[in-house]
Design a protein around this motif. Structure first.
Motif, PDB file in Angstrom:
ATOM      1  N   ASP A  56      -3.287  -4.833   9.586  1.00  0.00           N
ATOM      2  CA  ASP A  56      -3.741  -5.313   8.278  1.00  0.00           C
ATOM      3  C   ASP A  56      -5.182  -5.813   8.318  1.00  0.00           C
ATOM      4  O   ASP A  56      -5.893  -5.752   7.306  1.00  0.00           O
ATOM      5  N   ARG A  74       7.007  -0.844   5.473  1.00  0.00           N
ATOM      6  CA  ARG A  74       5.798  -0.948   4.660  1.00  0.00           C
ATOM      7  C   ARG A  74       4.844   0.162   5.085  1.00  0.00           C
ATOM      8  O   ARG A  74       5.061   0.807   6.121  1.00  0.00           O
ATOM      9  N   ARG A 201      16.267  -3.275   2.146  1.00  0.00           N
ATOM     10  CA  ARG A 201      14.944  -2.682   2.320  1.00  0.00           C
ATOM     11  C   ARG A 201      15.026  -1.161   2.285  1.00  0.00           C
ATOM     12  O   ARG A 201      14.162  -0.485   1.714  1.00  0.00           O
ATOM     13  N   ASP A 240       4.705  -4.296  -8.687  1.00  0.00           N
ATOM     14  CA  ASP A 240       4.898  -5.232  -7.581  1.00  0.00           C
ATOM     15  C   ASP A 240       5.442  -4.517  -6.348  1.00  0.00           C
ATOM     16  O   ASP A 240       5.032  -4.802  -5.209  1.00  0.00           O
ATOM     17  N   GLU A 241       6.374  -3.583  -6.549  1.00  0.00           N
ATOM     18  CA  GLU A 241       6.942  -2.835  -5.432  1.00  0.00           C
ATOM     19  C   GLU A 241       5.879  -1.965  -4.764  1.00  0.00           C
ATOM     20  O   GLU A 241       5.828  -1.862  -3.532  1.00  0.00           O
ATOM     21  N   ARG A 243       2.659  -2.592  -4.639  1.00  0.00           N
ATOM     22  CA  ARG A 243       1.752  -3.452  -3.883  1.00  0.00           C
ATOM     23  C   ARG A 243       2.388  -3.933  -2.588  1.00  0.00           C
ATOM     24  O   ARG A 243       1.729  -4.000  -1.545  1.00  0.00           O
ATOM     25  N   GLU A 244       3.699  -4.257  -2.623  1.00  0.00           N
ATOM     26  CA  GLU A 244       4.341  -4.762  -1.415  1.00  0.00           C
ATOM     27  C   GLU A 244       4.631  -3.669  -0.399  1.00  0.00           C
ATOM     28  O   GLU A 244       4.390  -3.832   0.799  1.00  0.00           O
ATOM     29  N   LEU A 245       5.156  -2.534  -0.858  1.00  0.00           N
ATOM     30  CA  LEU A 245       5.585  -1.491   0.076  1.00  0.00           C
ATOM     31  C   LEU A 245       4.452  -0.549   0.472  1.00  0.00           C
ATOM     32  O   LEU A 245       4.402  -0.073   1.609  1.00  0.00           O
ATOM     33  N   GLY A 247       0.967  -1.155  -0.481  1.00  0.00           N
ATOM     34  CA  GLY A 247      -0.327  -1.811  -0.337  1.00  0.00           C
ATOM     35  C   GLY A 247      -1.373  -1.324  -1.319  1.00  0.00           C
ATOM     36  O   GLY A 247      -2.566  -1.566  -1.124  1.00  0.00           O
TER      37      GLY A 247
END
Length: 271
Positions: A56, A74, A201, A240-241, A243-245, A247
């Motif tokens: 990251d 991710r 997940r 949101d999904e 952005r989280e999964l 990026g």
């Protein structure tokens, strides 16, 4: 240059989806973001004795040129070097445990050097493949090694495979456990140890995979309609999904796709 795919026969059929030799299809080095997925694979780099990924913070992570890549919860950032010659093994879902000792969840979001799992046979595999005279010979070497590395586990857990099928279709985790006659914590333990992702997940990753396959080739998208079609509460939930999964935002995803729905261009300035 060739792409040669072998579908192995018994006793590897059902455990190995494909053994693939690929070379010469990468004209220049690129860095790409790869969307998450539940698959586990074995990779041997025939160009150089190294695989490179980026964390990251942009830190370079290096592992030797023979490794097992676990399932990903991710997006990951991987370098594909020019030439991109490799031999790869695609394990069927929940079957990697038939070839490696540790639970698959210990390899989640990681690339594990093969010598750490197989000892000397893993450490010398790359050299053996480089000595092969033809792609078919390399695939035979790989198939022979897989046969020798099989553990006493003969196949995937039927309950885990049934759960994965239902979760991939969008059935809620609690309903899957009930239908299988398992306590939720029992399903979680068995599923996570064999697939590498928790059932929840896994379901989220598979929902995103269904969505991006649905969007393949499209350049303009009605995100509210897509969210409703794929079971998201609303468009903000879908965003949101992403952005989280992944990026990235959904719009950034559309702009950066390359080479299919799961590969995204990664700007060099972000490394």
């Amino acid at each position: 240059m060739p792409v040669v795919v072998r579908r192995p026969g018994p006793p590897l059929d059902g455990l190995i989806t494909a053994i693939t030799y690929r070379a010469g299809q990468q004209p220049c080095t690129s860095v790409e973001k790869i969307l998450p997925g539940p698959g586990t694979g074995l990779w041997v780099n025939l160009n150089r004795d190294e695989f490179r990924s980026f964390g990251d913070t942009g830190k370079v992570n290096r592992v030797p040129g023979a490794m097992i890549a676990g399932p990903t919860s991710r997006a990951s950032v991987i370098e594909f070097e020019a030439g991109h010659a490799h031999v790869s093994v695609t394990f069927a879902l929940a079957t990697a445990r038939c070839f490696v000792g540790p639970p698959v969840d210990l390899m989640r979001d990681d690339m594990v050097p093969l010598d750490e799992l197989w000892g000397r046979s893993g450490g010398c595999l790359r050299e053996r493949l480089l000595e092969a005279l033809t792609p078919e010979d390399a695939l035979s070497v790989m198939e022979d090694v897989l046969l020798r590395q099989m553990t006493g586990v003969l196949g995937p857990d039927p309950a885990v495979i049934a759960a994965a099928d239902a979760l991939s279709r969008g059935v809620p985790v609690g309903e899957v456990a009930s239908d299988l006659g398992l306590l939720p914590r029992t399903l979680r333990r068995r599923f996570t140890g064999q697939v590498g992702l928790t059932p929840k997940r896994f379901a989220r990753v598979q929902r995103m995979q269904r969505l991006v396959r649905d969007l393949d080739g499209q350049s303009e998208v009605d995100w509210a309609a897509v969210a409703a079609r794929h079971g998201y509460a609303d468009q903000p939930h879908l965003a949101d999904e992403f952005r989280e999964l992944a990026g990235v935002t959904p719009a950034e995803y559309l702009r950066s796709r390359v080479d299919g729905p799961n590969h995204l261009r990664f700007p060099s300035g972000e490394r």
